[in-house]
Design an enzyme around this catalytic site. Structure first.
Site, PDB file in Angstrom:
ATOM      1  N   ARG A  72      11.624  -5.413   5.031  1.00  0.00           N
ATOM      2  CA  ARG A  72      11.325  -3.980   4.856  1.00  0.00           C
ATOM      3  C   ARG A  72      12.263  -3.100   5.693  1.00  0.00           C
ATOM      4  NH1 ARG A  72       5.396  -2.074   5.370  1.00  0.00           N
ATOM      5  NH2 ARG A  72       5.440  -3.508   7.130  1.00  0.00           N
TER       6      ARG A  72
ATOM      7  N   ARG B 250      -0.813  -9.604  12.623  1.00  0.00           N
ATOM      8  CA  ARG B 250      -1.446  -8.524  11.848  1.00  0.00           C
ATOM      9  C   ARG B 250      -2.241  -9.079  10.672  1.00  0.00           C
ATOM     10  NH1 ARG B 250       3.875  -5.517  10.634  1.00  0.00           N
ATOM     11  NH2 ARG B 250       2.673  -4.328   9.119  1.00  0.00           N
TER      12      ARG B 250
ATOM     13  N   ARG C 257     -10.141  -0.145   8.905  1.00  0.00           N
ATOM     14  CA  ARG C 257      -9.552  -1.461   9.151  1.00  0.00           C
ATOM     15  C   ARG C 257     -10.507  -2.356   9.927  1.00  0.00           C
ATOM     16  NH1 ARG C 257      -3.955   0.075   8.811  1.00  0.00           N
ATOM     17  NH2 ARG C 257      -2.656  -1.754   8.571  1.00  0.00           N
TER      18      ARG C 257
ATOM     19  N   ARG D 160      10.876  -1.482  11.298  1.00  0.00           N
ATOM     20  CA  ARG D 160       9.688  -1.198  12.109  1.00  0.00           C
ATOM     21  C   ARG D 160       9.563  -2.231  13.220  1.00  0.00           C
ATOM     22  NH1 ARG D 160       4.609  -0.038   8.186  1.00  0.00           N
ATOM     23  NH2 ARG D 160       3.655  -1.509   9.631  1.00  0.00           N
TER      24      ARG D 160
ATOM     25  N   LYS E 290       0.844  -1.211   0.000  1.00  0.00           N
ATOM     26  CA  LYS E 290       0.000   0.000   0.000  1.00  0.00           C
ATOM     27  C   LYS E 290       0.874   1.255   0.000  1.00  0.00           C
ATOM     28  CE  LYS E 290      -2.041  -1.268   3.856  1.00  0.00           C
ATOM     29  NZ  LYS E 290      -1.451  -2.591   4.117  1.00  0.00           N
TER      30      LYS E 290
END
Ligand code: AP5
Length: 603
Positions: free
Chosen positions: A206, A246, A171, A235, A95
């Site tokens: 990431r 998640r 969400r 992160r 995203k």
């Protein structure tokens, strides 16, 4: 009022309707794939033909404008507003990566709840301190915190003026409903679809640049310089364990959120190079902009625009896609047109996806061959819309109606189809000679399949007492090979004679063959058993989306409306429908009814 038990709820073949059409995913890639069907002379002649076929067609006292491209059928806002886009997808579906590209190209205000929350956390604000523990555990931050943050941001001048790109919100169903209550709706709801195993790998690799806020991946998108590499951060929620949590939370919520935006939802394969994904997103957004401009310029005089107007205004009233006044027969032209477009879009999508054995079952009262109101004219109008639209895309379409079956004195054909072929021949197919060139009329059987035919539309194929259409149909589909065959309101179940038995052999084979066609569109009204009034609800499935269950509600004002109760991956059983009407939790382990479901169920 609903009875205490809905065990008697059933569906007759009456039905409802068209609806706000889902966003038509005719991306450039899909149109190019459709052009691979062409057995056409040259692209310029195709374009000429498209222009010629873009004509008004008349049938009886009705007329219908055939849009030159199905793209024009999208739900749109009429007012000159900047784009409003929602992007959704599992953690690490890309995203943020796509948002960077969208913002560069379209200048929308990017509102990422993840980024907003991370900013609060790093500034050590009260909100940040509250949010931190949820985020680090891979859980959702409480709705009230996030919703307040998002709505405040959306109301700022830049978002209002330049348009917005909402990333990571809503969400949960509650968050989606908060926006609905405030009448905040996007023009398009994009979902990035990526397999789980890829997502986990993406999260673990990431890296974020705290200076430029650019997103990298140690393998997929490594930093450009050693200097950038040295400052990259990971992160805290990007560990494998937290990503799994998640992902689980995303899956639990995604279906309920999607049900809010079904009509404007576009699913995109996110497991491709980011540039390729962006190209597809870009084409959707450009199309959105173009449609808005076109409608503004046209002054909304075209029938197409009229539909959009209704769709746009009704969507603001939470209209879910089912027109009202469906018990009024004959249906208004508006209802019929909605319906034709709904079917057309679903069929186009299925064909663009390479599906070749398709069926449309649209049993609004006028199109239900088992009812006394069966109107062959409405059915023919539907067929004409489909055929002209495919012809408009350059395909040679054969529209087929079965001829008489049986031999000698026993020859006959279903009453509903008597004269149908003649009607087709007499219909107005436009001023420019589509009939006889791009559209041909034929019967059902292998010998009807010509080399130059690109696809076949078969009008209500059905068995008659003592005669079975399936052998001819099968021979025809075998001869058609991988060319699309679309059955419109087929009735392929056995039709027993007065003795109560079907007079031809091979029932298993017939059922197996009938089952080999995939529904690209399905619509049916729901009633209590033994009644046809009032309508209690409706089922609608439009390829490739889920089957939607609607409940009809009488409003105190005297108006009626349809609200979506639930969605299903497959057509729901009567028990599932009853449970949904009674508000019972979904039993995901669906009973397998096997072939008896097909034979004895409501469908
Ligand atoms: P948020 O920051 O929104 O996290 P997310 O939804 O889990 O999404 P990600 O940011 O992890 O991934 P992405 O889809 O943006 O992928 P990206 O482009 O980075 O939210 C974080 C947390 O905040 C939540 O867990 C929650 O606690 C809280 N929160 C946020 N919103 C909330 C809300 N509304 N309500 C309650 N709580 C909320 O890409 C991922 C990686 O893949 C990158 O390394 C990238 O380089 C790589 N990549 C991207 N595209 C491709 C591609 N096409 N091919 C290969 N690699 C690619």
């Amino acid at each position: 009022m609903l009875p205490t038990t809905l065990s008697s709820l059933h569906s007759t073949n009456v039905t409802p309707t068209p609806s706000v059409s889902p966003l038509s995913p005719f991306s450039p890639s899909s149109s190019s794939s459709s052009s691979s069907f062409l057995s056409l002379p040259s692209s310029s002649s195709t374009q000429r033909r498209r222009r010629r076929l873009n004509s008004l067609c008349f049938f009886g006292d009705t007329h219908l404008r055939i849009s030159p491209k199905p793209k024009g059928l999208k739900v749109k806002c009429l007012v000159s507003e900047p784009l409003k886009v929602m992007i959704s997808g599992a953690p690490a579906s890309g995203k943020g990566t796509q948002c960077e590209l969208i913002v560069q190209k379209f200048g929308l205000v990017h509102i990422s709840t993840g980024d907003l929350l991370r900013a609060e956390v790093s500034s050590g604000t009260e909100i940040g301190n509250k949010a931190k523990e949820f985020m680090n555990a891979g859980r959702l931050v409480p709705d009230e915190i996030v919703t307040a943050m998002v709505t405040a941001r959306l109301s700022r001048e830049d978002a209002v003026e330049r348009g917005w790109l909402l990333d990571g919100y809503p969400r949960s169903f509650a968050q989606a409903q908060s926006l609905e209550k405030l009448k905040i709706r996007p023009d398009i709801y994009i979902i990035l679809d990526v397999p789980d195993e890829i997502l986990i790998n993406r999260c673990i690799g990431r890296r974020l640049d705290p200076v430029t806020r650019k997103i990298y991946h140690i393998k997929n998108f490594p930093p450009e310089t050693e200097e950038i590499k040295a400052r990259l951060v990971i992160r805290p929620d990007d560990t494998e364990e937290k990503v799994k949590s998640r992902l689980e939370i995303y899956k639990q919520n995604s279906e309920a959120i999607s049900s809010t935006y079904l009509k404007i939802m576009t699913k995109i394969d996110g497991n491709r190079p980011k540039e390729e994904i962006f190209k597809e997103i870009e084409s959707f957004l450009l199309q959105e902009q173009k449609d808005t401009e076109k409608m503004e310029k046209s002054g909304n005089t075209l029938l197409e625009s009229k539909s959009h107007k209704i769709q746009a205004s009704t969507s603001k009233d939470n209209w879910r896609g089912i027109p009202t006044r469906l018990n009024n027969i004959p249906h208004s032209r508006e209802i019929r047109e909605y319906f034709y477009k709904d079917v057309l879009e679903a069929t186009q999508r299925a064909i663009n996806d390479g599906r070749t054995r398709l069926k449309v079952e649209s049993n609004i009262p006028e199109l239900n061959p088992e009812m006394d109101v069966y109107r062959i004219g409405t059915l023919m109008e539907l067929v004409r819309v489909l055929a002209l639209s495919f012809a408009d895309d350059g395909k040679q379409v054969k529209v087929c109606v079965q001829g008489s079956m049986g031999e000698g004195a026993l020859a006959g054909m279903p009453l509903q189809l008597a004269g149908t072929r003649k009607i087709l021949e007499y219909m107005d197919w436009g001023d420019y000679g589509a009939l006889g060139t791009f559209i041909k009329i034929g019967s059902v059987g292998a010998k009807e399949v010509d080399e130059q035919d690109d696809m076949f539309i078969i009008v209500a194929p059905q068995n008659a007492v003592g005669n079975c259409i399936i052998d001819d149909l099968k021979a025809m589909t075998d001869a058609a090979g991988n060319r699309p065959v679309i059955l419109i309101n087929p009735r392929l179940k056995d039709l027993p004679g007065s003795s109560g038995i079907m007079q031809t052999m091979g029932r298993d084979k017939r059922l197996e063959y009938a089952g080999s066609f995939q529904n690209c569109y399905f619509f049916r009204l729901l009633y209590y058993a033994g009644t046809q009034y009032p309508i209690m609800g409706a089922l609608r499935m439009s390829y490739p989306y889920r089957c939607e269950l609607y409940k009809r509600i009488d409003e105190p004002s005297g108006k009626e409306k349809y609200v979506i109760l639930s969605t299903f991956t497959e057509r729901p059983t009567i028990d599932e429908i009853n449970d949904a009407f009674q508000g019972k939790p979904r039993n995901e382990a669906k009973n397998t009814s096997g072939i008896w479901g097909f034979l004895s169920g409501i469908f």
